[in-house]
Design a protein around this motif. Structure first.
Motif, short mmCIF file in Angstrom:
data_model
loop_
_atom_site.label_atom_id
_atom_site.label_comp_id
_atom_site.label_asym_id
_atom_site.label_seq_id
_atom_site.Cartn_x
_atom_site.Cartn_y
_atom_site.Cartn_z
N ARG A 1 -18.61 -6.11 4.49
CA ARG A 1 -19.99 -5.85 4.05
C ARG A 1 -20.36 -6.71 2.84
O ARG A 1 -21.32 -6.43 2.12
CB ARG A 1 -20.16 -4.38 3.66
N GLY A 2 -19.54 -7.72 2.54
CA GLY A 2 -19.88 -8.66 1.47
C GLY A 2 -19.49 -8.21 0.06
O GLY A 2 -19.96 -8.78 -0.92
N VAL A 3 -18.65 -7.18 -0.04
CA VAL A 3 -18.21 -6.70 -1.37
C VAL A 3 -16.77 -7.14 -1.58
O VAL A 3 -15.94 -7.03 -0.67
CB VAL A 3 -18.29 -5.16 -1.44
N GLU A 4 -16.48 -7.64 -2.79
CA GLU A 4 -15.09 -8.05 -3.08
C GLU A 4 -14.33 -6.89 -3.72
O GLU A 4 -14.64 -6.48 -4.84
CB GLU A 4 -15.09 -9.25 -4.03
N PRO A 5 -13.32 -6.33 -3.03
CA PRO A 5 -12.54 -5.24 -3.62
C PRO A 5 -11.44 -5.78 -4.54
O PRO A 5 -10.86 -6.83 -4.25
CB PRO A 5 -11.93 -4.54 -2.40
N VAL A 6 -11.18 -5.08 -5.62
CA VAL A 6 -10.12 -5.50 -6.55
C VAL A 6 -9.25 -4.28 -6.86
O VAL A 6 -9.77 -3.19 -7.12
CB VAL A 6 -10.72 -6.02 -7.89
N THR A 7 -7.94 -4.48 -6.80
CA THR A 7 -7.04 -3.39 -7.21
C THR A 7 -6.03 -3.94 -8.23
O THR A 7 -5.86 -5.15 -8.35
CB THR A 7 -6.24 -2.80 -6.02
N ALA A 8 -5.38 -3.04 -8.94
CA ALA A 8 -4.38 -3.47 -9.93
C ALA A 8 -3.31 -2.41 -10.09
O ALA A 8 -3.46 -1.27 -9.63
CB ALA A 8 -5.07 -3.73 -11.27
N GLU A 9 -2.24 -2.81 -10.76
CA GLU A 9 -1.13 -1.87 -11.05
C GLU A 9 -1.50 -1.00 -12.25
O GLU A 9 -2.12 -1.47 -13.19
CB GLU A 9 0.14 -2.65 -11.41
N PRO A 10 -1.09 0.25 -12.25
CA PRO A 10 -1.35 1.12 -13.43
C PRO A 10 -0.34 0.83 -14.55
O PRO A 10 0.70 0.23 -14.31
CB PRO A 10 -1.15 2.52 -12.86
N ASP A 11 -0.66 1.32 -15.76
CA ASP A 11 0.24 1.12 -16.91
C ASP A 11 0.81 2.41 -17.47
O ASP A 11 1.66 2.37 -18.35
CB ASP A 11 -0.54 0.49 -18.08
N LEU A 12 0.27 3.55 -17.06
CA LEU A 12 0.64 4.79 -17.74
C LEU A 12 1.53 5.68 -16.88
O LEU A 12 2.70 5.42 -16.73
CB LEU A 12 -0.64 5.56 -18.12
N PHE A 13 0.96 6.72 -16.31
CA PHE A 13 1.76 7.72 -15.59
C PHE A 13 1.71 7.54 -14.08
O PHE A 13 2.54 8.09 -13.36
CB PHE A 13 1.27 9.14 -15.92
N SER A 14 0.71 6.83 -13.56
CA SER A 14 0.63 6.57 -12.12
C SER A 14 1.73 5.59 -11.76
O SER A 14 2.20 4.83 -12.61
CB SER A 14 -0.71 5.96 -11.75
N VAL A 15 2.09 5.56 -10.47
CA VAL A 15 3.19 4.67 -10.10
C VAL A 15 2.82 3.64 -9.04
O VAL A 15 3.57 2.71 -8.80
CB VAL A 15 4.42 5.48 -9.62
N TYR A 16 1.66 3.78 -8.41
CA TYR A 16 1.32 2.86 -7.32
C TYR A 16 0.09 2.02 -7.68
O TYR A 16 -0.79 2.47 -8.42
CB TYR A 16 0.99 3.64 -6.04
N ASN A 17 0.04 0.86 -7.07
CA ASN A 17 -1.13 0.00 -7.19
C ASN A 17 -2.37 0.83 -6.84
O ASN A 17 -2.37 1.55 -5.84
CB ASN A 17 -0.99 -1.17 -6.20
N ALA A 18 -3.38 0.76 -7.67
CA ALA A 18 -4.69 1.41 -7.44
C ALA A 18 -4.67 2.94 -7.60
O ALA A 18 -5.70 3.59 -7.43
CB ALA A 18 -5.25 1.07 -6.06
N GLN A 19 -3.52 3.50 -7.96
CA GLN A 19 -3.48 4.96 -8.06
C GLN A 19 -4.22 5.47 -9.31
O GLN A 19 -4.13 4.89 -10.38
CB GLN A 19 -2.03 5.46 -8.13
N VAL A 20 -4.95 6.55 -9.11
CA VAL A 20 -5.69 7.19 -10.20
C VAL A 20 -5.22 8.63 -10.32
O VAL A 20 -5.09 9.33 -9.32
CB VAL A 20 -7.21 7.16 -9.88
N LEU A 21 -4.92 9.05 -11.55
CA LEU A 21 -4.65 10.47 -11.83
C LEU A 21 -5.80 10.99 -12.68
O LEU A 21 -6.53 10.20 -13.30
CB LEU A 21 -3.37 10.62 -12.65
#
Ligand code: SF4
Length: 359
Positions: free
Chosen positions: A146-166
């Motif tokens: 749909r023409g949108v550029e998605p971006v993900t990254a590694e967490p730095d704190l308590f999450s353990v997976y790329n793109a994970q949000v707590l």
């Protein structure tokens, strides 16, 4: 791998680990929403020859592992359902089964609404709570189409997976803030709101369970206004309690002691108060006029309306005694965690001040 109530319950490796350790008695711990899954897991464990005990205490996150219950119940392993590992090391043998959602249909069916909600954003940081992480690649492809550029990254704190949000860790998104135009969070409004109070950019929460897609801007502004009102109310408090949780991933005694010292030096009568669960009765039945919450930061954000007394976050307490400027907190997005992950410069400044307070 059993699929139970649409959740992928990866039991095989755990069963192997339990046998390797000669474990025979297992404490099954789960959040309230997964109790029916927990019961089925317990039944499977019993069929496999294990003795099973269920923890019926609340379980709010991977921060809240039932080490004490396990010791008291004399089991030899904890099986913790519904969360990823939070603590780097366990004080008791513990296996985590995240229970990721197995069916992508409720995610795919949200895409039209998501694309509407992020209209005008070219680059979007994408995050998800652990239950929905497996579908991020699919969502990324749909966004690209749909023409949108998605971006993900590694967490730095308590999450353990790329793109994970707590609820208390949005570092995977916060670190790409300067690179994207806004954020999409797959999960509940709860997870999206943690991101929303940590940035000034657009945040959209897409909840596959409720099929709701929400822009959280108004919600964020309302919360920030309410927080400032609580800081103002706290300034009038004479006797204050600095709450320290005894939950293994929520205990921050060092910060609590420093805050306690800073508050006493500012003229308040401040004491450390320990608690397991911080509830309305913890707040109302203790005779303090106000509290500072060093435990789960979401308690202050979600439950303040029920508390009836100000329950400030650590950084808000520092605002109340003039250490930090509220505008910096809001603009820097470090309301939940002031120690530098969102704005290193400001975080270091606060942290240095806190460390300089002798205990
Ligand atoms: S948001 Fe609160 S309950 Fe959830 S993992 Fe973080 S500290 Fe624990």
């Amino acid at each position: 791998m059993p699929i139970i109530n649409n959740y992928d319950v990866k039991l095989e490796n755990v069963l192997e680990a339990l046998r390797e350790r000669n474990a025979s008695k297992i404490l099954v711990q789960s959040p309230l929403g997964l109790r029916s899954v927990a019961l089925k897991v317990g039944e499977i464990l019993r069929e496999e020859g294990f003795e099973v005990v269920f923890s019926s205490s609340n379980c709010w996150g991977g921060c809240d592992v039932a080490y004490t219950e396990a010791n008291n119940a004399n089991v030899d392993y904890i099986l913790h359902l519904g969360h990823s590992r939070f603590l780097k090391r366990d004080k008791f043998p513990t296996a985590y089964i995240e229970c990721r959602y197995a069916n992508p249909a409720p995610v795919k069916s949200l895409i039209d609404k998501v694309v509407d909600a992020i209209t005008g954003l070219k680059r979007v940081g994408v995050g998800a709570s652990v239950q929905w992480l497996d579908f991020i690649p699919e969502v990324a492809e749909l966004l690209k189409s749909r023409g949108v550029e998605p971006v993900t990254a590694e967490p730095d704190l308590f999450s353990v997976y790329n793109a994970q949000v707590l609820g208390c860790d949005v570092s995977a998104l916060k670190k790409i803030e300067d690179y994207v135009d806004g954020f999409l969070v797959l999960g509940s409004v709860f997870h999206g709101l943690g991101v929303a109070v940590s940035t000034r950019k657009t945040v959209v929460a897409a909840d596959p369970h409720s099929q709701q897609v929400k822009n959280l801007e108004q919600h964020r502004e309302k919360i920030l206004r309410q927080r400032f009102m609580q800081i103002t109310a706290f300034k009038q408090s004479e006797k204050v309690g600095v709450l320290v949780s005894v939950k293994p991933g929520q205990m921050r005694l060092g910060i609590a002691k420093r805050l306690n010292k800073a508050l006493n030096e500012s003229g308040k009568k401040s004491f450390i108060v320990t608690a397991d669960e911080i509830t309305v009765s913890t707040i109302m039945e203790n005779s303090f006029d106000g509290f500072v919450n060093t435990a789960c930061p979401r308690l202050s954000l979600e439950d303040q309306a029920t508390f009836g007394k100000p329950v400030l976050l650590p950084v808000e307490a520092l605002v109340s005694v003039g250490y930090v400027d509220w505008v910096d907190v809001v603009e820097g997005g470090y309301l939940m965690y002031p120690w530098g992950w969102s704005s290193r410069e400001i975080g270091e400044k606060i942290w240095r001040k806190l460390v300089q307070i002798p205990l």
